[in-house]
Design an enzyme around this catalytic site. Sequence first.
Site, PDB file in Angstrom:
ATOM      1  N   HIS A  84     -47.769   0.970 -21.678  1.00 34.86           N
ATOM      2  CA  HIS A  84     -47.516   1.486 -20.463  1.00 34.86           C
ATOM      3  C   HIS A  84     -47.769   0.208 -19.441  1.00 34.86           C
ATOM      4  O   HIS A  84     -48.481  -0.494 -19.601  1.00 34.86           O
ATOM      5  CB  HIS A  84     -48.184   2.742 -20.125  1.00 34.86           C
ATOM      6  CG  HIS A  84     -47.687   3.089 -18.740  1.00 34.86           C
ATOM      7  ND1 HIS A  84     -47.993   2.707 -17.670  1.00 34.86           N
ATOM      8  CD2 HIS A  84     -46.949   4.462 -18.586  1.00 34.86           C
ATOM      9  CE1 HIS A  84     -47.525   3.716 -16.632  1.00 34.86           C
ATOM     10  NE2 HIS A  84     -46.810   4.473 -17.276  1.00 34.86           N
TER      11      HIS A  84
ATOM     12  N   GLU B 156     -39.195   1.899 -19.175  1.00 30.43           N
ATOM     13  CA  GLU B 156     -39.852   2.248 -17.701  1.00 30.43           C
ATOM     14  C   GLU B 156     -39.613   1.073 -16.704  1.00 30.43           C
ATOM     15  O   GLU B 156     -40.546   0.228 -16.969  1.00 30.43           O
ATOM     16  CB  GLU B 156     -41.094   2.574 -17.981  1.00 30.43           C
ATOM     17  CG  GLU B 156     -41.333   3.988 -18.891  1.00 30.43           C
ATOM     18  CD  GLU B 156     -42.621   4.638 -18.663  1.00 30.43           C
ATOM     19  OE1 GLU B 156     -42.332   5.971 -18.043  1.00 30.43           O
ATOM     20  OE2 GLU B 156     -43.684   4.151 -18.611  1.00 30.43           O
TER      21      GLU B 156
ATOM     22  N   ASN C 165     -46.920  11.918 -18.958  1.00 25.45           N
ATOM     23  CA  ASN C 165     -47.988  11.064 -19.116  1.00 25.45           C
ATOM     24  C   ASN C 165     -48.739  11.577 -17.882  1.00 25.45           C
ATOM     25  O   ASN C 165     -48.425  11.384 -16.874  1.00 25.45           O
ATOM     26  CB  ASN C 165     -47.468   9.766 -18.963  1.00 25.45           C
ATOM     27  CG  ASN C 165     -48.790   8.896 -18.737  1.00 25.45           C
ATOM     28  OD1 ASN C 165     -49.562   9.064 -18.998  1.00 25.45           O
ATOM     29  ND2 ASN C 165     -48.145   7.657 -18.253  1.00 25.45           N
ATOM     30  N   TRP C 166     -49.892  12.257 -18.360  1.00 23.89           N
ATOM     31  CA  TRP C 166     -50.779  12.807 -17.275  1.00 23.89           C
ATOM     32  C   TRP C 166     -51.785  11.729 -16.539  1.00 23.89           C
ATOM     33  O   TRP C 166     -52.395  11.913 -15.601  1.00 23.89           O
ATOM     34  CB  TRP C 166     -51.632  13.814 -17.754  1.00 23.89           C
ATOM     35  CG  TRP C 166     -51.090  15.016 -18.141  1.00 23.89           C
ATOM     36  CD1 TRP C 166     -49.579  15.416 -17.919  1.00 23.89           C
ATOM     37  CD2 TRP C 166     -51.454  16.394 -18.527  1.00 23.89           C
ATOM     38  NE1 TRP C 166     -49.257  16.641 -18.327  1.00 23.89           N
ATOM     39  CE2 TRP C 166     -50.243  17.404 -18.632  1.00 23.89           C
ATOM     40  CE3 TRP C 166     -52.733  17.050 -18.814  1.00 23.89           C
ATOM     41  CZ2 TRP C 166     -50.457  18.658 -19.066  1.00 23.89           C
ATOM     42  CZ3 TRP C 166     -53.008  18.160 -19.458  1.00 23.89           C
ATOM     43  CH2 TRP C 166     -52.018  18.933 -19.499  1.00 23.89           C
ATOM     44  N   LYS C 167     -51.712  10.574 -17.079  1.00 24.95           N
ATOM     45  CA  LYS C 167     -52.459   9.257 -16.645  1.00 24.95           C
ATOM     46  C   LYS C 167     -54.103   9.829 -16.450  1.00 24.95           C
ATOM     47  O   LYS C 167     -54.329  10.590 -17.127  1.00 24.95           O
ATOM     48  CB  LYS C 167     -51.937   8.830 -15.200  1.00 24.95           C
ATOM     49  CG  LYS C 167     -50.489   8.541 -15.456  1.00 24.95           C
ATOM     50  CD  LYS C 167     -50.090   7.606 -14.202  1.00 24.95           C
ATOM     51  CE  LYS C 167     -48.204   7.485 -14.491  1.00 24.95           C
ATOM     52  NZ  LYS C 167     -47.781   6.522 -13.589  1.00 24.95           N
TER      53      LYS C 167
ATOM     54  N   GLU D 217     -49.012   0.010 -16.499  1.00 21.07           N
ATOM     55  CA  GLU D 217     -50.182  -0.210 -16.102  1.00 21.07           C
ATOM     56  C   GLU D 217     -51.284  -0.726 -17.020  1.00 21.07           C
ATOM     57  O   GLU D 217     -52.239  -1.278 -16.708  1.00 21.07           O
ATOM     58  CB  GLU D 217     -50.673   1.551 -15.646  1.00 21.07           C
ATOM     59  CG  GLU D 217     -49.898   2.201 -14.499  1.00 21.07           C
ATOM     60  CD  GLU D 217     -49.713   3.441 -14.350  1.00 21.07           C
ATOM     61  OE1 GLU D 217     -50.398   4.096 -15.054  1.00 21.07           O
ATOM     62  OE2 GLU D 217     -48.551   3.713 -13.661  1.00 21.07           O
TER      63      GLU D 217
ATOM     64  N   SER E 171     -40.049   7.723 -11.910  1.00 21.88           N
ATOM     65  CA  SER E 171     -39.605   8.597 -10.930  1.00 21.88           C
ATOM     66  C   SER E 171     -38.544   9.772 -11.444  1.00 21.88           C
ATOM     67  O   SER E 171     -37.678   9.905 -10.712  1.00 21.88           O
ATOM     68  CB  SER E 171     -39.026   7.791  -9.567  1.00 21.88           C
ATOM     69  OG  SER E 171     -40.213   7.192  -9.209  1.00 21.88           O
TER      70      SER E 171
ATOM     71  N   GLY F  71     -44.425  10.881 -15.109  1.00 25.15           N
ATOM     72  CA  GLY F  71     -45.731  11.016 -14.697  1.00 25.15           C
ATOM     73  C   GLY F  71     -45.823  11.884 -13.704  1.00 25.15           C
ATOM     74  O   GLY F  71     -46.219  12.825 -13.973  1.00 25.15           O
TER      75      GLY F  71
ATOM     76  N   GLY G 120     -43.828   5.763 -10.187  1.00 30.34           N
ATOM     77  CA  GLY G 120     -44.638   6.324  -9.215  1.00 30.34           C
ATOM     78  C   GLY G 120     -44.016   5.868  -7.832  1.00 30.34           C
ATOM     79  O   GLY G 120     -44.835   5.986  -6.623  1.00 30.34           O
TER      80      GLY G 120
END
Length: 258
Positions: free
Chosen positions: A98, A170, A9-11, A100, A215, A236, A176
């Site tokens: 996700h 997750e 997931n490159w965000k 976020e 992580s 991530g 992160g």
Amino acid sequence: MRSYLIAGNWKMHTTPADAKTLASAIAEKQMFLKPPHSVQTLICPPYTSIGAALEAVAGKGILVGAQDCHSEAKGAFTGEIAPNMVKACGCSHVILGHSERRQYFGETNSLLNQKIRAVLNEGLVPIYCVGETLLERKQEQTIAVVRSQLVDGLKDVVLQSASKLVIAYEPVWAIGTGLAATSDQAQEVHAAIRGFLKEIFGAVGEQILILYGGSLKPENAEELLAKPDVNGGLIGGAALQADSFAAIIAAACKLAVS
Ligand code: PEP
């Protein structure tokens, strides 16, 4: 042989030029690993870099997905992208829910249910993310939270086969932060998710891939991926470096053939 999906997931990272460089470097490293068919690799760049990433990995055994999409097929939704647009670009998967998106954009289980059904209708594979916050874990609510995310998010979802849906566990506190779940913590929740998927979908639930995210990095990949209900990773930070992403793919390859 065990099946794994290793998804990056490159965000909100990478311009098209950056995406080309990163995707090409991943493809080059993957060429040396020669993953068995049971290990799939997926990269999910921002929308604007999907084309560049697809070009860079064409014919190299790497799938490309999106990080979100709207639930409607078209309409006056300024700034949004419809599932058929993602499909037409050449994507195979869409990350949905996700943490976020839930935290910063107010996405609810019921909205995610609409998105999941829209994505499935388009023939794309949703990667539906679930997971508890630190407070929920401390209050021993983890399994209940994950259960309601699954039951509400997957309401009225009909699956043609197990390969049409992926779940990502997750834990929000691990994303992160550098603080991954231990492999035992991950397995405990993955086993519960497996049970809920069987309740919802019957025998098909046994085969649905459940990814761990939070992580995940080369140092902990093998231990986490070795757990029986951990079928891959949603990654991530470590997905933004070809070396670390390839090292996680290598761990999956090793476990798949062992
Ligand atoms: C993620 O964003 O889905 C994620 C798991 O991030 P990280 O690997 O950086 O914790």
